[in-house]
Design a protein around this motif. Sequence first.
Motif, short mmCIF file in Angstrom:
data_model
loop_
_atom_site.label_atom_id
_atom_site.label_comp_id
_atom_site.label_asym_id
_atom_site.label_seq_id
_atom_site.Cartn_x
_atom_site.Cartn_y
_atom_site.Cartn_z
N UNK B 329 38.59 -1.58 -0.67
CA UNK B 329 39.96 -2.02 -0.92
C UNK B 329 40.69 -1.00 -1.78
N UNK B 330 41.91 -0.65 -1.37
CA UNK B 330 42.76 0.20 -2.22
C UNK B 330 43.83 -0.68 -2.83
N UNK B 356 42.23 -0.87 4.00
CA UNK B 356 42.44 -2.18 3.40
C UNK B 356 43.27 -2.00 2.14
N UNK B 357 44.37 -2.70 2.06
CA UNK B 357 45.25 -2.53 0.91
C UNK B 357 45.57 -3.89 0.30
N UNK B 358 45.48 -3.95 -1.04
CA UNK B 358 46.04 -5.10 -1.76
C UNK B 358 47.30 -4.59 -2.47
N UNK B 359 48.39 -5.28 -2.23
CA UNK B 359 49.66 -4.79 -2.80
C UNK B 359 50.19 -5.73 -3.88
N UNK B 399 44.29 -6.48 -12.29
CA UNK B 399 43.35 -5.37 -12.09
C UNK B 399 44.15 -4.08 -12.10
N UNK B 400 43.48 -2.93 -12.18
CA UNK B 400 44.21 -1.67 -12.20
C UNK B 400 44.37 -1.10 -10.80
N UNK B 401 45.33 -0.20 -10.68
CA UNK B 401 45.70 0.29 -9.36
C UNK B 401 45.07 1.64 -9.04
N UNK B 429 47.19 1.84 -14.21
CA UNK B 429 46.56 2.76 -13.27
C UNK B 429 45.11 3.04 -13.66
N UNK B 430 44.22 3.06 -12.67
CA UNK B 430 42.84 3.48 -12.90
C UNK B 430 42.83 4.92 -13.42
N UNK B 431 41.77 5.31 -14.09
CA UNK B 431 41.75 6.67 -14.67
C UNK B 431 41.80 7.73 -13.57
#
Lengths: 604, 604
Positions: B329-330, B356-359, B399-401, B429-431
Motif C-alpha cells: 500500500x502507498x 494500491x493507494x490509500x488517499x 499514519x504517515x505518508x 511524511x515518512x522519513x
Amino acid sequence: MNLYVCLLHESTNSIPKLIQHANANNYNVVATSINANMVPLDPYETDPTYPGTLLNAVDWNSKMIFLLSDVDVDSPNPKLREHAKQILLRDVAWAEHLQNVGSMMKRLRGPKIDNLAEIVRAKTKGNWFIQVPISNPEIGSFEHRKDVTDAEIAEAEAKDPWTWWNSLRFAVKHNSKVKVVIELNDLNRPSKETVRRWLGEPIEAIIIPSSLFIRNKANYYVLQKQWQIVIGHFLSARANIIISANPNDLSISQYADYLRKLASDHNDSHILNSYENVLEIPLQPLFDNLDSYTYEVFESDPVKYKIYQNAVKAALIDRVSDIDAPNKLTVVMLLGGGRGPLARAIFNAAELTKRQVRLYIIEKNPNAIRTLSHMVDTLWEDKDVHIFSKDMRDFSPPEQADILVSELLGSFGDNELSPECLDGALKLLKTDGISIPYKSTSYINPIMSAVLHQNVSQMDTIVPAFDYGYVSLLKNVYHIDNPQALFEFSHPNREATIDNTRCKEISFTVQKDCVLHGIGGYFDTMLYKDIHLSINPLTHTPGMFSWFPMFFPTHPRTLKEGQTISVKFWRCVDADKVWYEWQVSTREVWEHHNAGGSGYHMRL
Amino acid sequence: MNLYVCLLHESTNSIPKLIQHANANNYNVVATSINANMVPLDPYETDPTYPGTLLNAVDWNSKMIFLLSDVDVDSPNPKLREHAKQILLRDVAWAEHLQNVGSMMKRLRGPKIDNLAEIVRAKTKGNWFIQVPISNPEIGSFEHRKDVTDAEIAEAEAKDPWTWWNSLRFAVKHNSKVKVVIELNDLNRPSKETVRRWLGEPIEAIIIPSSLFIRNKANYYVLQKQWQIVIGHFLSARANIIISANPNDLSISQYADYLRKLASDHNDSHILNSYENVLEIPLQPLFDNLDSYTYEVFESDPVKYKIYQNAVKAALIDRVSDIDAPNKLTVVMLLGGGRGPLARAIFNAAELTKRQVRLYIIEKNPNAIRTLSHMVDTLWEDKDVHIFSKDMRDFSPPEQADILVSELLGSFGDNELSPECLDGALKLLKTDGISIPYKSTSYINPIMSAVLHQNVSQMDTIVPAFDYGYVSLLKNVYHIDNPQALFEFSHPNREATIDNTRCKEISFTVQKDCVLHGIGGYFDTMLYKDIHLSINPLTHTPGMFSWFPMFFPTHPRTLKEGQTISVKFWRCVDADKVWYEWQVSTREVWEHHNAGGSGYHMRL
C-alpha cells in the motif's frame, strides 16, 4: 437594466431540475433555500447537502437567488440567538463559496436588526436582498378607522416593516449592495402612500404570491385592477419580478407571461432612460461651449420648440395688426442660437402669421456658429437673418429689438444664469420691447431617494459631493411633500438697481415616516401671456423631456409623519460666480395647548 | 475589445459619402481630415466648412477618427509656431464640439513636443491618437552596418520616433487617453526588437499603407510573409487596423477582408481573455477560502492535472515494484484537496499503474469539504479515501505518508505560502517519503508595459498601489531582458532550522531604449524527477493557462540600450505575515579605461 422574472419556491430536491423547469416556463432565475437538498429539506442539517459542482460558476451567479434560513439572529433568547447566528453564518459562507457576484435573500423578522446588520456588514461579495412585507396589515386597517388611539398607532408603527428596513439600512451604512425585496400579500393591499414611499428605496424586486392571481372570464389568470396599479408602480421603478408559486402549479408560465406584459406596459422606454438616477453636473453653457451631442439631445425634444413657436406667433400678432402685417418689420433677437432650432421656430411663426421679421442671432459658441452659418447659406438664403459670434452681454446691436427670444433656462430656472444674461442684454431691447420668456420660477420639495444618496456618497470620496447640485432623471424617488415655489425672475428687469440674489425659507409637511435624502429642484417659465413650459411634477408640460429635475443632496435623516421641515435656499452672487446654499431644519414641538379650543374658550 | 478596421484618406468632399463608401467595403470607421470640406480642402480655412449637423452625435463618435492639421506647434520659428498653435487649437475645439467621447489623431513631427503636450493635456474629452512612424529608417539600415560611429548613432537615435513618443508620454503624465498609432512603411521593415518594444506601449492601431499589398499568383492582394509576421504581432496585442488607401482603389475591400482574416488568425481567444492586462490582487488561499468560481477556473486547465497524474504515476512505479504492486500500500496525502481534481489524478495514476493507494485528503475550506464528501459518497465509494477538514499544519495523521501531493503554488511560486505549508506538513511524511512537487523556483525580469502602469496608477488613488504585487495576464508588454531565477524552495525541507526568508539581487541588460514599468514574476516547479510545470516565458508548459504571471510595479523610468539594471528582491517573514520587497537600481558608468587592452598591455 434587464428585467428578470424569478420563480420562488422554498424547497426542492434538485436545484438543476428546478432551474430547468423554471426556464421552460419563462422564468430566468429561481429563488430557493440554500439548504435545498437531494433529500427532503432540513434547515438544521449541518452535513453537506449538495456539492458545489452541481452547477457551474456562471449559473450559480446568474440563475440563483439563495434563500437563507429564516432564523432570528436577534432573538431575545440567547440560546436561540446563538444557534440562529451559527446557521446564518454557515449559510452565508456556503453562498459566498458558490457565488462570487451573486445574490442571497434574507427575510426581516422584526424591528431588532443589530446582529443581522453585523452579519450583513461582514459579507464582502455579492448582494443582500432583504425581504420585507410591504406593510403591516394592521396599519392598513387604521386608514379606514377614526377611533384609533395614539398608543395603538405607536404600537402598530413599531411593527411597520418599513421601519425595520430603515433601521437595517442605517446600520449597514446605506451600503449599495443591500437592496430591498417587497413582499406582497393578498390579504393586505397597501395604501397609495405606502407604495409611493417604497419607490424611494433601492428596490431589487417584488414578490408576488400566485394567490394574487384570479381567473378572468376567458379563464386566464390575471390580476385585479387595484393590484395591477400597485405592481405597475413598482415595475415603473424598474423592480424585478419574483413569483412565489408551487413549481407544480400548471399555470406558472401564465403568471410569468402576464407580468412580463405588465412590465413592458409600464416601461417608459424613452431615449434617455440610461440617465435614470444618474447624477450629472449641471451644464454651464455661459462658461463652457456645448457640444454637438448636447445640442442634439435638446433639439430632439418634440414639444419645447412647438410651444416657443406658439409664443412667438402670439406676440407677433399682438404687436403687429393684420393691416400693418405686410409693411411693419418686427426685429427679433435670438440670444443663444445654438444649432438653430429656435431660429426655425421664429421663422415658422413669422410665416404662419404672415408677419415681417428681421432676425439677429447672437451665439457665443464659435463651433455652433459654423453650423448656423451653413444654415444661413443653404436653408435661410431668402431670410432677413444676421448672425453675430458674440457674448450677448458685449453685443452692440445695429438696432434695438421688439422681441428678445432666449432659452437660457436650466433645470432650476436661473441656474444657467439667465437672469445675468438677460439683464446684460437689456440694452438690446426697445423700451416697449418684450422678452420671451418673461418670467421663470424655481420650485423645491424634500425627497427620499436611497439610490441617489448612494450615488452622491460614491462621488463624495472624490469631491465634496454634498455641496453640489445635480441634474438627474429622478426615477426611484418618494416625494415627501409637494413642490412649492422658491425664486422668481422677471424679464426685462428695468429696475434701477438689479439684485439677483435671493433667500427664502419654505416649510413642508412630512406625509409619511421616511428618510430625507435631499431636495428636488424644478422650474416653470412663462413664455408669453399664459403660454408656458414646466418641469414641476405637479404641472409638467406633457411629453417635454429636455430638462431633468435637479437634486440637492442632504445627509440622510429619518423623518416622522406630520413633522414640519423647513428648507432654506440662498442664491448668492459675487464678482466671479453665482451659487446656491441650502439648509434643512426641523422644529421639535414641545407642547401645544388648547387644541381646537377644547379648554378655555369664549362663547359667542 | 472589438477590433475595428478604419479607412484612412486625408481629404474628402463629403464625409457622409466617405463613410457610406467605407461601410460598403467592410470598414467600420473612417479617418479623414477634420477640415474635410464640401469644397476642396484648405487646411488654413477659417470660415465654416461643414455644419455640425452633417452627422448625428452617435456617428460622429463611433464612425470618425479626425485627422488634425499636420502643423508643427513646436516649430523653432515663432511665427510659424504661433500660427500652427492657432490652427491646432481651432481643430481641437471643433473636434470636441462634434465628438464628446470620440477620437482625434495627430502626427508626431519630431523630438520637440512641449507645446503639443500642453495642448494634449488641456483637452478634456475623448482620446488622442498619436501617429508615429514605426522606426527611423536610418536606424534600420544601421543594423546591417558595422562602420557606424557613435555620433551617427546618437544623431539617428534622436530621430527615433519611439523617443519622440516617449517624451510626449512623460509630458502628458502617462494619461490613459493618449494612445499611439504606429505607421508602417513599405520602405522600412522594422527589426524584431523594434516591433517587440512597441508591444509594451498603449497601441490603439497600426496604419497599413495599401502599397504594402502585393498580388499573389491567384491575383489576390496579400502581404509578404515578413509583413504578416510584423503585423501579426500587433494584432495579437489587440491593435486595431487602419488602412491608408485611396477610396477609389477598387481593391480596398480586399485589403480589409485580408486583414480581418489575419487578425482572427492572431486572436488567441481563450476563455480568460477578459483578464488581459487586468491587475488582480493575488489569492490568499491559506487565509481566505476560495470560492466555486476560482476552483472552476483552475479545474478547467487542460494540462496541469495530466502532468500531475504523470508525476504520481512515475513516483508510484519507482516506490513499488511490479511484484509488490498487488499487496504493498502507498499512502498518499493530498494537501489542499479543493473540489477534487488532484484526487482524481491520483486515483487515475493508481489505476493506470495498478498500484494500491490509500488517499488522505486534507482541506481547510469547509465549503470545499461539502463537495469532496459528496464525491466520496457518489464517485469514490469503492476507494480507500479519507477526508479531513483541517489546516494541514494542525493535522495529526493516523499514519504517515509515502507521498505528499500538493498544488499550493502561486504565480510567483512561494507567494501562496507553499514553503510554510509544506514545512508545517513535514510531520505527516515518512522519513523516506517524498513531496510532489519537490522544488519550486521563482523568476523575474524587467518589463515595459504602459497599460499596466496606467492601471496601477488608477488604483494608486485608493491604495498604495506601487507597494502591491499583482497577478496579471500580460498582453501589452515588452520584455526588457530575459527572466532569471530568483528564489528556490525544496521539499521536504529537513534542515534543523528552517529559514524561508530570502534576498537576492539580479542584473539585467537593457536590450533597447525603453521605459521600465515594473518587474514580471514567474515560476517553475519540479513535480517528480524531470516532470515539471513552468510559466517562465522561456520554458512555458504548452497549453497550461491556470497561472498568470505576476507584476511588481515600479515608477516609470526611461532606460538606455546596453544599460545594466539591478533588481533586488527580499522575501521577508514575521510572526503574522510574509511579504516581498523590491528595489531597482542602475549604475552610472563614469569611465571605462583600456577597453580591449588597447592601451597599456603586457605582451606574451
